[in-house]
Design an enzyme around this catalytic site. Structure first.
Site, mmCIF file in Angstrom:
data_model
loop_
_atom_site.group_PDB
_atom_site.id
_atom_site.type_symbol
_atom_site.label_atom_id
_atom_site.label_comp_id
_atom_site.label_asym_id
_atom_site.label_seq_id
_atom_site.Cartn_x
_atom_site.Cartn_y
_atom_site.Cartn_z
ATOM 1 N N LYS A 178 0.863 -1.182 0.000
ATOM 2 C CA LYS A 178 0.000 0.000 0.000
ATOM 3 C C LYS A 178 0.900 1.232 0.000
ATOM 4 O O LYS A 178 1.720 1.417 0.902
ATOM 5 C CB LYS A 178 -0.897 -0.011 1.233
ATOM 6 C CG LYS A 178 -1.772 1.230 1.332
ATOM 7 C CD LYS A 178 -2.755 1.107 2.478
ATOM 8 C CE LYS A 178 -3.589 2.365 2.611
ATOM 9 N NZ LYS A 178 -4.525 2.284 3.732
ATOM 10 N N LYS B 173 -2.129 -1.535 -3.850
ATOM 11 C CA LYS B 173 -3.008 -0.376 -3.779
ATOM 12 C C LYS B 173 -2.199 0.903 -3.815
ATOM 13 O O LYS B 173 -1.237 1.001 -3.069
ATOM 14 C CB LYS B 173 -3.798 -0.467 -2.467
ATOM 15 C CG LYS B 173 -4.663 0.720 -2.185
ATOM 16 C CD LYS B 173 -5.236 0.612 -0.800
ATOM 17 C CE LYS B 173 -6.006 1.895 -0.529
ATOM 18 N NZ LYS B 173 -6.415 2.004 0.828
HETATM 19 C C1 PBG Z 1 -7.186 3.048 5.411
HETATM 20 C C2 PBG Z 1 -7.655 3.018 4.003
HETATM 21 C C3 PBG Z 1 -7.537 4.046 3.055
HETATM 22 C C4 PBG Z 1 -8.113 3.572 1.892
HETATM 23 C C5 PBG Z 1 -8.580 2.288 2.150
HETATM 24 N N1 PBG Z 1 -8.252 1.962 3.463
HETATM 25 C C6 PBG Z 1 -7.077 5.428 3.165
HETATM 26 C C7 PBG Z 1 -5.737 5.814 3.533
HETATM 27 O O1 PBG Z 1 -4.786 5.054 3.611
HETATM 28 O O2 PBG Z 1 -5.622 7.011 3.781
HETATM 29 C C8 PBG Z 1 -8.208 4.329 0.607
HETATM 30 C C9 PBG Z 1 -9.151 3.798 -0.383
HETATM 31 C C10 PBG Z 1 -9.455 4.697 -1.501
HETATM 32 O O3 PBG Z 1 -8.806 5.740 -1.726
HETATM 33 O O4 PBG Z 1 -10.393 4.355 -2.222
HETATM 34 N N2 PBG Z 1 -8.213 2.709 6.292
#
Ligand code: PBG
Length: 330
Positions: A198, A251
């Site tokens: 991520k 991601k």
């Molecule tokens: C963290 C989380 C995030 C997203 C999914 N889980 C946000 C982040 O890391 O700030 C982002 C998903 C998206 O942008 O669609 N709980």
């Protein structure tokens, strides 16, 4: 590799009409590929559109089952839940409370729509007053203290009916801690989908509006990955598999297709890609302005993610795609 050459070979022969194109098509998007994200919030009788994500809504618990039914009726196999609690605190205790927003939503969905697969996003940023993904210590997220709270969160999700948990906080050792906690609590059968690679991405902007989870200070670069790194992504993925991840995730998706492809070539577990909020909003916005053909750009985007190697895609487009598939438009 010998491919032959012109004029013996004329690749256009296999593009002549849609029938032959169907026969030689290498990648397909089906309903089986899709996971739909659902935002559940506190309050009652609320169905509100996220301003920066047209077509995406936040639902109060009393409305969430109907939203999930719609997804189920379209033939989408799974949803992933995100919660917006009424009260945030320093540690995000709503995440393990029996009356937490996700716990309430799980009970509601499981009692009214038992035949859809429910994944829970496991993190703290939507639940902490400071908006960071764990417990703070000297303005830094403390990794190992956060692991203790993650254990409480996943056990509570499992007790309330989650079919799978998806830790997204990028804490070191999170998969191991969660696997141990689930096993000890009698949830050996609950799989873990790890947000393994991520990245600290600007593409999460609209999600942070939707989930009210923007950090109150600083950013997430001390735990989420540097977008410049590819080998490190594979290291994260391999570590998570070693710790017990059943599915690994990359991601965002679109700016990281190379990572999806690299991960797919190097692992034996299924690979999920998260087509994140910013990727969705860009296409929706340009479509609304009439600058691109929204449906076709959406389809091509998802196809690229699949072609790169994703076995499944979390996408805000899931309902749109399902509608297109069900109507035979593709
Ligand atoms: C963290 C989380 C995030 C997203 C999914 N889980 C946000 C982040 O890391 O700030 C982002 C998903 C998206 O942008 O669609 N709980």
């Amino acid at each position: 590799m010998i491919v032959g050459k012109f004029p013996n070979l004329r690749p256009r022969r296999l593009r002549k009409n849609e029938n032959i194109r169907r026969l030689v098509r290498e990648t397909r998007i089906t309903l089986d590929d899709l996971i739909y994200p659902i935002f559940v919030r506190y309050g009652e009788n609320i169905v509100e559109e996220v301003p920066s994500m047209p077509g995406v809504y936040r639902y109060s618990v009393d409305k969430v089952a109907d939203a999930v039914k719609e997804v189920r009726d379209l033939g989408i196999p799974a949803v992933i839940l995100f919660g917006i609690p009424e009260h945030k605190d320093e540690v995000g205790s709503d995440t393990w409370s029996e009356e937490g927003i996700i716990q309430q939503a799980l009970r509601k969905i499981k009692s009214e729509v038992p035949d859809i697969y429910v994944i829970t996003d496991v993190c703290f940023c939507e639940y902490t007053s400071h908006g960071h993904c764990g417990v703070l210590h000297d303005h830094e997220v403390d990794n190992d203290l956060t692991l203790e709270n993650l254990k409480k969160q996943v056990v509570s999700h499992a007790e309330n009916g989650a079919d799978m948990v998806a830790p997204s906080g990028m804490m070191d050792g999170m998969v191991k801690a969660i696997r141990e906690a689930l096993d000890e609590a009698g949830f050996k059968h609950i799989p873990i989908m790890a947000y393994s690679a991520k990245f600290a991405s600007a593409f999460y902007g609209p999600f942070r509006d939707a989930a009210e989870s923007a950090p109150a200070f600083g950013d997430r670069r001390s735990y989420q990955m540097d977008p410049a790194n590819s080998r490190e992504a594979l290291k994260e993925v391999l570590m998570d598999i070693e710790e017990g991840a059943d599915i690994v995730m990359v991601k965002p998706a679109l700016a990281y297709l190379d990572i999806i492809s690299k991960v797919k070539e190097n692992v034996l577990v299924p690979v999920c890609a998260y087509n994140v909020s910013g990727e969705y909003s860009l296409i929706k916005a340009a479509g609304r302005l009439g600058w691109v053909d929204e449906k076709r750009v959406m389809w091509e985007t998802l196809l690229s993610i699949k072609r790169a190697g994703a076995d499944m895609i979390i996408t805000y487009f899931a309902k749109d795609v399902a509608n297109m598939i069900n109507k035979g438009e593709v």
